[in-house]
Design a protein around this motif. Structure first.
Motif, PDB file in Angstrom:
ATOM      1  N   THR A 208       0.839  -1.201   0.000  1.00 23.34           N
ATOM      2  CA  THR A 208       0.000   0.000   0.000  1.00 23.34           C
ATOM      3  C   THR A 208       0.875   1.253   0.000  1.00 23.34           C
ATOM      4  N   ARG A 210       3.853   1.640  -1.051  1.00 18.08           N
ATOM      5  CA  ARG A 210       4.465   1.813  -2.377  1.00 18.08           C
ATOM      6  C   ARG A 210       3.451   2.345  -3.373  1.00 18.08           C
ATOM      7  N   ALA A 211       2.251   1.757  -3.343  1.00 18.20           N
ATOM      8  CA  ALA A 211       1.230   2.135  -4.314  1.00 18.20           C
ATOM      9  C   ALA A 211       0.833   3.596  -4.153  1.00 18.20           C
ATOM     10  N   TYR A 212       1.054   4.165  -2.959  1.00 15.97           N
ATOM     11  CA  TYR A 212       0.694   5.554  -2.746  1.00 15.97           C
ATOM     12  C   TYR A 212       1.877   6.493  -2.912  1.00 15.97           C
ATOM     13  N   GLY A 213       2.924   5.982  -3.566  1.00 14.50           N
ATOM     14  CA  GLY A 213       4.028   6.838  -3.976  1.00 14.50           C
ATOM     15  C   GLY A 213       4.832   7.419  -2.835  1.00 14.50           C
ATOM     16  N   LEU A 214       4.835   6.744  -1.676  1.00 15.02           N
ATOM     17  CA  LEU A 214       5.630   7.259  -0.571  1.00 15.02           C
ATOM     18  C   LEU A 214       7.117   7.063  -0.878  1.00 15.02           C
TER      19      LEU A 214
END
Lengths: 307, 536
Positions: A208, A210-214
């Motif tokens: 999650t 990663r998927a939110y570009g953190l």
């Protein structure tokens, strides 16, 4: 929270009592006594010595006398180091051992943790393989081999560091013993961290993140590492005990006046009070460290609560 | 067929995904073309293993370490496949966001909801921590979480699965994305929760106007919410088009099979003259949780005074959502729970609280089949050993050869090749494993079988086959079933009578036909509406 800490400390009292009782009687089962020399002492001298140290009383009475003095914080006189009480011996040596052990623990956590994370991020690549190979070496080579080799290279060959002595805990004197003591722990911490970190990096909540570009830092440190460090924290209790008691070899090789050597000397000389003293001190440390570990665990993981 | 145009936001162009494994390359996605226009809902449909999730994971750079991609994924004309993490991170979480299948584990258990909602907002530079926190509360309100100002401080473990999925949706909406990718967002949820989440998503899409990519195996959902459909099978798109066309005139055989996959038909009724096999009266199960020294223990009543009567050859369907007590009831009836009270009569024998010794001969006739075909077969035993294990206890006089003979019969009965009996469970698919589990039960010639969600872990097409198998076995052997499920389509196809449970109580019970065609209670109506059943 405070209530939990207090109850944990209170529950340590029966534990300590059991430890004292068992080791007191176990030690007396061992043949020989503190004043048995190769050439026996005169009977009159022996009798006087026994009288002074209460060894003429029945075992049961001796046990009660010891228990009473321990409760008032007095570990009694040393049978071998005749001019010192156990309290005096510990007052000198315990801080040194603690400094040594805690420095080694901090080093092991920092280096081992870092290596473990790096290995996990490069799983099944050459970096990973080299870290894990080094870790295996670190665990298998005993420290009485590592210590002389390090001394030979750093102390004798290059002459950068002193080969022994404590010198009041000067930094240069600490480097070699701390590194030697920490090496096997670094290896263990690195292995533990790598394993749990690999699992954490695969977990859904990290996906999650990663998927939110953190950012990489947030993903790895904030979301993966905090969960991955939990098994390492659990290991801290036994590790601290191992460092404190395992320093015997290191203290002997580097000539450091710590508590570790009293373990061996006390046992060999049948110095009853000294052995009892070290046992109690180490037991206290193990208990306190396990409590600290549990508190740390609760701090890191909100699902663990003590109320 | 809709063409790529100036409104296209996301475009997947000839995407291939391969996985390097110990046994060689696995080609998971084999050249897929998908495009998403702004504001539309696109569904990607397929069974497990069709590559539908991997396609979107690859597009967002979320593949496992051994995944290799080819092709292009363009966001507003710019390729993002294989680009740097930095470039990718400008788009994912801001312009394209995702919701996942596993609401229970998709949030970090160690941080508050607030922190996790704020992170992407701050990361993408639109908000400061202070303004993000304010927005987090607004978002929770938007996705329908009660008391948002309080709940924002909660940890994920303090929330239910449905609430966690709402939080994920809030997170997905935080940066006003152009595309929202939802990967099976409702599969892990109860039917009524499922319906609420879908409604919420549809409503938010209308209001906020983003495009939604909906990955699912559930065609009932697709028909309700999507504009266009892509049907995927073994890594390829086999058919695409507007939802109406796909559902009205499916061209590809695979699409037709998927559409036809809902279990159909009704069970033929059993005459009332059949003897009663199971008669249970006021079954009650309570669990006590210790609250502390000298405080009264908290008592949770999982099953509250439930009675039932099942005749030979009948199926009683027990329906309810997770936590309704339906599985507990099934186990209590079989005398597997020590803390159950009430009277249970099996074939005229009162077995209430019967001793283990007394139960042993009856156990052979009263069997249980579990939900999880992956966890309930020992991985270190061959299929033959697994199937015949029960015979060792119940028919110890059999020789090894006779047992093997029985194993062959049992496997044939569940339409599996008897030669498979020397293999191990991991070599079989979920559906095959459930057949093995059924064979293990059938070899003992049972009379009463409790089936605890036997089809829930399976794809629709496989479900249909298992339902048919169970119906045939029942007819042949005159079996009596207690069929526990949350899936109404399956229950309708299996049962004579239905019992609807909620929080340990019976809400409604009666003949299956009547319950489904004319439900009386509000809760039953809700369940049936949420399941969107087709006419039988």
């Amino acid at each position: 929270m405070l209530r939990y800490v207090l109850s944990r400390l209170l529950s340590a009292i029966p534990t300590l009592f059991l430890i004292i009782t068992i080791s007191f009687f176990l030690m007396r089962v061992a043949p020989g006594g503190p004043f048995d020399l190769e050439r026996p002492l005169e009977a009159k001298v022996m009798e006087n010595l026994n009288k002074i140290y209460n060894l003429d009383k029945s075992l049961w009475e001796q046990y009660l006398i010891y228990l009473k003095s321990v409760m008032s914080g007095d570990f009694g006189p040393s049978f071998f180091f005749r001019d010192f009480s156990i309290n005096e011996l510990f007052a000198q040596s315990l801080p040194i051992s603690m400094q040594l052990g805690l420095s080694a623990l901090a080093l092991a956590l920092a280096v081992g943790g870092f290596l473990g994370v790096v290995a996990a991020l490069r799983q099944n690549k050459s970096v990973d393989y080299s870290v894990m190979a080094a870790a295996t070496l670190g665990v298998t080579i005993p420290n009485f081999v590592v210590a002389p080799i390090l001394t030979l290279i750093m102390g004798v060959h290059f002459g950068w560091l002193p080969v022994g002595g404590w010198n009041g805990g000067a930094f240069v004197n600490m480097v070699l013993p701390v590194v030697t003591l920490a090496l096997p722990q670094i290896a263990v911490v690195a292995r533990l961290t790598r394993g749990s970190m690999i699992e954490a990096l695969r977990s859904n909540h990290v996906r999650t993140a990663r998927a939110y570009g953190l950012s990489g830092y947030t993903v790895v440190v904030v979301h993966a590492l905090r969960g991955a460090i939990l098994p390492v924290v659990s290991y801290l209790g036994p590790a601290a005990a191992a460092l404190l008691t395992g320093s015997v070899v290191i203290e002997t090789i580097f000539g450091i006046p710590g508590i570790g050597r009293y373990f061996v000397q006390g046992a060999l000389n049948r110095d009853y009070t000294l052995v009892m003293g070290t046992v109690v001190v180490v037991a206290c440390f193990v208990i306190i460290f396990n409590l600290i570990v549990d508190l740390l665990y609760a701090m890191l993981d909100p699902r663990v609560r003590f109320d | 067929m809709s063409k790529i145009n100036e409104n296209t936001v996301l475009e997947i162009d000839n995407l291939k995904v391969d996985f390097e494994t110990n046994t060689g390359m696995v080609h998971a996605v084999k050249g897929v073309n998908i495009h998403v226009d702004s504001g539309e809902t696109v569904a990607i449909v397929g069974e497990s293993g069709s590559g539908k999730s991997q396609t979107m994971m690859a597009a967002m750079g979320l593949l496992a370490g051994n995944g290799i991609t080819h092709g292009e994924v363009r966001y507003r004309g710019e390729n993002i496949l294989g680009s740097s993490i930095r470039k990718l991170n400008k788009i994912r979480g801001a312009k394209v966001t995702m919701i996942f299948q596993e609401p229970m584990t998709s949030l970090d258990p160690l941080y508050t909801i607030e922190r996790q909602l704020c992170e992407p907002m701050v990361e993408h530079g639109e908000y400061t921590w202070a303004s993000a926190k304010k927005r987090a509360v607004e978002l929770l309100e938007l996705v329908g979480i009660p008391e948002p100002a309080r709940k924002v401080k909660a940890y994920p473990y303090e929330m239910s699965g449905g609430q966690r999925q709402r939080v994920m949706i809030a997170m997905a909406l935080a940066n006003d994305p152009d595309v929202l990718i939802a990967d099976e967002p409702t599969t892990a949820l109860d039917v009524t929760t499922q319906a609420q989440i879908l409604e919420l998503m549809a409503d938010l899409q209308r209001r906020l106007g983003m495009a939604v990519v909906f990955i699912t195996h559930d065609l009932a959902i697709v028909e309700r919410i999507s504009d266009r459909v892509y049907v995927m099978k073994s890594g390829e798109v086999v058919e695409e088009g507007p939802t109406k066309e796909i559902f009205g005139q499916p061209k590809h055989d695979y699409t037709k099979m998927l559409l036809d996959a809902e279990p159909t038909g009704l069970k033929s009724m059993v005459p009332d003259s059949n003897p009663i096999v199971l008669d249970a009266e006021k079954v009650r199960v309570e669990f006590e949780t210790e609250t502390g020294f000298l405080k009264p223990n908290h008592v949770l009543r999982a099953v509250n005074d439930i009675s039932m009567e099942v005749r030979e050859g009948q199926t009683l369907g027990i329906v309810g959502e997770s936590g309704s007590g339906k599985s507990t009831l099934g186990r209590a009836v079989l005398q597997l729970l020590p803390n159950a009270s009430g009277r249970v009569v099996y074939q005229g024998n009162d077995i209430t609280g019967a001793s283990k010794k007394k139960m042993r001969p009856l156990r052979k006739e009263m069997q249980l089949i579990f939900q999880d075909p992956f966890g309930s077969l020992s991985p270190r035993m061959t299929v033959g050993q697994i199937i015949t294990e029960g015979l060792l206890v119940h028919e110890p006089q059999l020789s090894a050869k006779e047992r093997d003979q029985r194993a062959i019969q049992a496997l044939e009965e569940v339409s599996m090749d008897p030669a498979m009996r020397n293999r191990y469970p991991h070599e079989f698919s979920g559906g095959q494993r459930q057949r093995i589990a059924i064979a293990r039960t059938m070899i003992l010639n049972p009379k009463l079988v409790v089936l605890d969600e036997p089809t829930s872990a399976l794809d629709r097409t496989v479900q249909k086959q298992v339902v048919e198998l169970l119906r045939n076995l029942q007819k042949e052997h005159g079996l009596t079933y207690l069929f526990i499920s949350h899936d109404l389509a399956v229950v309708r196809a299996m049962s004579d009578t239905v019992m609807v449970m909620q929080k340990g109580e019976v809400v409604e019970k009666g003949l299956a036909e009547e319950i489904f065609s004319n439900p009386k209670e509000e809760y039953t109506k809700e369940l049936i509406a949420a399941a969107a059943l087709k006419p039988a």
